[in-house]
Scaffold this motif. Structure first.
Motif, PDB file in Angstrom:
ATOM      1  N   GLY A 160       0.749  -1.243   0.000  1.00  0.00           N
ATOM      2  CA  GLY A 160       0.000   0.000   0.000  1.00  0.00           C
ATOM      3  C   GLY A 160       0.782   1.297   0.000  1.00  0.00           C
ATOM      4  O   GLY A 160       0.314   2.272   0.599  1.00  0.00           O
ATOM      5  N   PRO A 161       1.964   1.421  -0.654  1.00  0.00           N
ATOM      6  CA  PRO A 161       2.696   2.697  -0.592  1.00  0.00           C
ATOM      7  C   PRO A 161       1.949   3.821  -1.293  1.00  0.00           C
ATOM      8  O   PRO A 161       1.496   3.672  -2.423  1.00  0.00           O
ATOM      9  N   ASP A 162       1.819   4.958  -0.622  1.00  0.00           N
ATOM     10  CA  ASP A 162       1.087   6.109  -1.168  1.00  0.00           C
ATOM     11  C   ASP A 162       1.800   7.386  -0.737  1.00  0.00           C
ATOM     12  O   ASP A 162       2.117   7.565   0.446  1.00  0.00           O
ATOM     13  N   TYR A 163       2.051   8.278  -1.699  1.00  0.00           N
ATOM     14  CA  TYR A 163       2.782   9.514  -1.441  1.00  0.00           C
ATOM     15  C   TYR A 163       1.945  10.540  -0.679  1.00  0.00           C
ATOM     16  O   TYR A 163       0.726  10.653  -0.881  1.00  0.00           O
ATOM     17  N   THR A 164       2.617  11.330   0.147  1.00  0.00           N
ATOM     18  CA  THR A 164       1.993  12.539   0.682  1.00  0.00           C
ATOM     19  C   THR A 164       1.945  13.590  -0.427  1.00  0.00           C
ATOM     20  O   THR A 164       2.721  13.539  -1.389  1.00  0.00           O
ATOM     21  N   PRO A 165       1.032  14.564  -0.332  1.00  0.00           N
ATOM     22  CA  PRO A 165       0.871  15.535  -1.431  1.00  0.00           C
ATOM     23  C   PRO A 165       2.088  16.417  -1.665  1.00  0.00           C
ATOM     24  O   PRO A 165       2.228  16.981  -2.758  1.00  0.00           O
ATOM     25  N   PHE A 204      -3.239  -0.202   4.124  1.00  0.00           N
ATOM     26  CA  PHE A 204      -3.610   0.742   3.062  1.00  0.00           C
ATOM     27  C   PHE A 204      -3.826   2.178   3.543  1.00  0.00           C
ATOM     28  O   PHE A 204      -4.932   2.734   3.463  1.00  0.00           O
ATOM     29  N   PRO A 205      -2.764   2.833   4.024  1.00  0.00           N
ATOM     30  CA  PRO A 205      -2.888   4.246   4.419  1.00  0.00           C
ATOM     31  C   PRO A 205      -2.912   5.165   3.204  1.00  0.00           C
ATOM     32  O   PRO A 205      -2.107   5.019   2.279  1.00  0.00           O
ATOM     33  N   HIS A 206      -3.841   6.124   3.215  1.00  0.00           N
ATOM     34  CA  HIS A 206      -3.973   7.054   2.090  1.00  0.00           C
ATOM     35  C   HIS A 206      -3.980   8.501   2.597  1.00  0.00           C
ATOM     36  O   HIS A 206      -4.943   8.933   3.240  1.00  0.00           O
ATOM     37  N   PRO A 207      -2.909   9.263   2.322  1.00  0.00           N
ATOM     38  CA  PRO A 207      -2.870  10.675   2.708  1.00  0.00           C
ATOM     39  C   PRO A 207      -3.892  11.497   1.919  1.00  0.00           C
ATOM     40  O   PRO A 207      -4.072  11.297   0.713  1.00  0.00           O
ATOM     41  N   SER A 208      -4.562  12.407   2.594  1.00  0.00           N
ATOM     42  CA  SER A 208      -5.512  13.293   1.918  1.00  0.00           C
ATOM     43  C   SER A 208      -4.769  14.318   1.068  1.00  0.00           C
ATOM     44  O   SER A 208      -3.627  14.680   1.372  1.00  0.00           O
ATOM     45  N   PRO A 209      -5.396  14.827  -0.002  1.00  0.00           N
ATOM     46  CA  PRO A 209      -4.719  15.794  -0.878  1.00  0.00           C
ATOM     47  C   PRO A 209      -4.271  17.073  -0.183  1.00  0.00           C
ATOM     48  O   PRO A 209      -3.323  17.716  -0.632  1.00  0.00           O
ATOM     49  N   ASP A 210      -4.947  17.458   0.924  1.00  0.00           N
ATOM     50  CA  ASP A 210      -4.538  18.665   1.638  1.00  0.00           C
ATOM     51  C   ASP A 210      -3.441  18.396   2.669  1.00  0.00           C
ATOM     52  O   ASP A 210      -2.987  19.318   3.364  1.00  0.00           O
ATOM     53  N   GLY A 211      -3.030  17.142   2.786  1.00  0.00           N
ATOM     54  CA  GLY A 211      -1.937  16.795   3.676  1.00  0.00           C
ATOM     55  C   GLY A 211      -2.301  16.707   5.142  1.00  0.00           C
ATOM     56  O   GLY A 211      -1.405  16.578   5.989  1.00  0.00           O
ATOM     57  N   CYS A 212      -3.588  16.731   5.475  1.00  0.00           N
ATOM     58  CA  CYS A 212      -3.996  16.778   6.884  1.00  0.00           C
ATOM     59  C   CYS A 212      -4.309  15.417   7.495  1.00  0.00           C
ATOM     60  O   CYS A 212      -4.137  15.237   8.709  1.00  0.00           O
ATOM     61  N   HIS A 213      -4.788  14.476   6.703  1.00  0.00           N
ATOM     62  CA  HIS A 213      -5.326  13.242   7.256  1.00  0.00           C
ATOM     63  C   HIS A 213      -4.758  12.013   6.555  1.00  0.00           C
ATOM     64  O   HIS A 213      -4.304  12.085   5.413  1.00  0.00           O
ATOM     65  N   ILE A 214      -4.882  10.882   7.240  1.00  0.00           N
ATOM     66  CA  ILE A 214      -4.596   9.567   6.680  1.00  0.00           C
ATOM     67  C   ILE A 214      -5.829   8.703   6.911  1.00  0.00           C
ATOM     68  O   ILE A 214      -6.251   8.503   8.056  1.00  0.00           O
ATOM     69  N   ALA A 215      -6.422   8.210   5.836  1.00  0.00           N
ATOM     70  CA  ALA A 215      -7.506   7.236   5.936  1.00  0.00           C
ATOM     71  C   ALA A 215      -6.901   5.849   5.755  1.00  0.00           C
ATOM     72  O   ALA A 215      -6.006   5.651   4.930  1.00  0.00           O
ATOM     73  N   TYR A 216      -7.384   4.874   6.528  1.00  0.00           N
ATOM     74  CA  TYR A 216      -6.829   3.537   6.395  1.00  0.00           C
ATOM     75  C   TYR A 216      -7.819   2.481   6.858  1.00  0.00           C
ATOM     76  O   TYR A 216      -8.874   2.789   7.428  1.00  0.00           O
ATOM     77  N   VAL A 259      -6.468   1.310  -2.925  1.00  0.00           N
ATOM     78  CA  VAL A 259      -5.726   2.331  -3.666  1.00  0.00           C
ATOM     79  C   VAL A 259      -6.207   3.732  -3.271  1.00  0.00           C
ATOM     80  O   VAL A 259      -7.239   3.878  -2.614  1.00  0.00           O
ATOM     81  N   PRO A 260      -5.480   4.788  -3.660  1.00  0.00           N
ATOM     82  CA  PRO A 260      -5.892   6.152  -3.299  1.00  0.00           C
ATOM     83  C   PRO A 260      -7.335   6.443  -3.713  1.00  0.00           C
ATOM     84  O   PRO A 260      -7.720   6.192  -4.849  1.00  0.00           O
ATOM     85  N   SER A 261      -8.125   6.983  -2.770  1.00  0.00           N
ATOM     86  CA  SER A 261      -9.558   7.138  -3.045  1.00  0.00           C
ATOM     87  C   SER A 261     -10.137   8.452  -2.510  1.00  0.00           C
ATOM     88  O   SER A 261     -11.350   8.593  -2.387  1.00  0.00           O
ATOM     89  N   TRP A 262      -9.266   9.435  -2.184  1.00  0.00           N
ATOM     90  CA  TRP A 262      -9.755  10.709  -1.681  1.00  0.00           C
ATOM     91  C   TRP A 262     -10.355  11.567  -2.793  1.00  0.00           C
ATOM     92  O   TRP A 262      -9.879  11.551  -3.935  1.00  0.00           O
ATOM     93  N   SER A 263     -11.373  12.364  -2.439  1.00  0.00           N
ATOM     94  CA  SER A 263     -11.880  13.387  -3.353  1.00  0.00           C
ATOM     95  C   SER A 263     -10.850  14.514  -3.463  1.00  0.00           C
ATOM     96  O   SER A 263     -10.041  14.717  -2.545  1.00  0.00           O
ATOM     97  N   PRO A 264     -10.853  15.258  -4.571  1.00  0.00           N
ATOM     98  CA  PRO A 264      -9.848  16.312  -4.749  1.00  0.00           C
ATOM     99  C   PRO A 264      -9.860  17.369  -3.647  1.00  0.00           C
ATOM    100  O   PRO A 264      -8.813  17.958  -3.350  1.00  0.00           O
ATOM    101  N   ASP A 265     -11.026  17.617  -3.030  1.00  0.00           N
ATOM    102  CA  ASP A 265     -11.111  18.647  -1.992  1.00  0.00           C
ATOM    103  C   ASP A 265     -10.808  18.123  -0.593  1.00  0.00           C
ATOM    104  O   ASP A 265     -10.919  18.872   0.391  1.00  0.00           O
ATOM    105  N   SER A 266     -10.434  16.850  -0.495  1.00  0.00           N
ATOM    106  CA  SER A 266     -10.057  16.226   0.780  1.00  0.00           C
ATOM    107  C   SER A 266     -11.214  16.095   1.770  1.00  0.00           C
ATOM    108  O   SER A 266     -10.988  15.750   2.930  1.00  0.00           O
ATOM    109  N   ARG A 267     -12.413  16.325   1.343  1.00  0.00           N
ATOM    110  CA  ARG A 267     -13.551  16.231   2.255  1.00  0.00           C
ATOM    111  C   ARG A 267     -14.109  14.809   2.343  1.00  0.00           C
ATOM    112  O   ARG A 267     -14.632  14.400   3.384  1.00  0.00           O
TER     113      ARG A 267
END
Length: 276
Positions: A160-165, A204-216, A259-267
């Motif tokens: 599950g490697p996923d980059y921070t924004p 499967f950690p996924h950083p949010s596009p705004d860099g604030c959160h990790i969903a997993y 896989v990465p599944s955040w909305s573009p606005d990080s909401r």
């Protein structure tokens, strides 16, 4: 088994069902323009509009054994897939977002894609190579192919490697001595930090596009691997580390948020749950 593709709003706590089907669907991505999800099912890839939801198959040429490790380039122009149609084990390919003939990226297998660098130039994936002593480790390579770089070492298993924004970190789940926790590491392989430490089996950690959160995804203690059809939790934690909070209890696991599944606005983020 029914597949329910849904989104979760981290501000309101509201779950919104996007699509339900008796087909087995997995691993939603959210397009950069916010209009579509991309999911896989039965070895094929599909676009799923958030308005007037229906499945639209993506033409992937010879690649008809796509697994659930797929994604979208930061600029929305390309797809990346992991497929085993022409190889014994999974191989990584890219193709136009509209569909087309896949271009092979990883010369060696098995390779499972999971992350695209924010600048668009590098792919992160897990792979098993002779030099990794039969363990899956995190690797990176140029998006158009080339020499691969082994990022992690000394783990019993990574996924599950996923980059921070900002591109400064790669988050992943790493197993050591039977404990599967979330980690982050610099793309050059330095500075590995363990970010969770609890009884759960965390994937499967996924950083949010705004860099604030990790969903997993959090499995029950003692779970081996990342199976499907389990009682699991979707959790959210601060990107800088700290106590997580449970967002949802659901029946899922493999296929829910691979896989990465955040909305573009990080909401919001998208996920799949299952009902028998």
């Amino acid at each position: 088994m029914k597949s329910i593709v849904a989104t979760f709003d981290i501000e309101t706590g509201e779950e919104t069902v996007i699509f339900e089907t008796d087909r087995h669907l997995e691993a939603p991505n959210w397009t950069p323009d916010g209009a579509f999800l991309v999911v896989n099912g039965g070895g094929r890839l599909y676009r799923l509009p958030l308005e007037g939801a229906f499945l639209e198959e993506v033409g992937t040429g010879f690649a008809v054994k796509c697994n659930n490790d797929h994604g979208i380039s930061p600029d929305g122009t390309r797809l990346v897939i992991s497929d085993s149609s022409q190889t014994e084990a999974s191989c990584i390919y890219t193709l136009p977002f509209a569909g087309g003939t896949p271009k092979r990226i990883t010369p060696e297998t098995p390779s499972y894609w999971h992350g695209w660098s924010p600048g668009g130039g590098t792919l992160a994936y897990v792979a098993k190579r002779p030099e990794t002593s039969d363990t899956f480790q995190v690797f990176t390579c140029p998006v158009d192919g080339g020499g691969e770089f082994q990022v992690t070492k000394d783990f019993d298993h990574c996924d599950g490697p996923d980059y921070t924004p900002d591109g400064e970190w790669i988050w992943f789940n790493g197993e050591k001595s039977g404990s599967v926790q979330l980690w982050r590491i610099r793309p050059d392989g330095s500075g590995a930090e363990q970010m969770t430490d609890d009884e759960r089996v965390n994937w499967f950690p996924h950083p949010s596009p705004d860099g604030c959160h990790i969903a997993y995804l959090a499995y029950e203690p003692g779970t081996k691997g990342h199976p499907g059809e389990r009682n699991v939790q979707l959790r959210l934690m601060p990107a800088k580390g700290g106590p997580p909070r449970v967002l949802l209890h659901l029946f899922g696991g493999q296929g829910t948020i691979n896989v990465p599944s955040w909305s573009p606005d990080s909401r919001k983020f998208a996920f799949v749950r299952y009902e028998g």
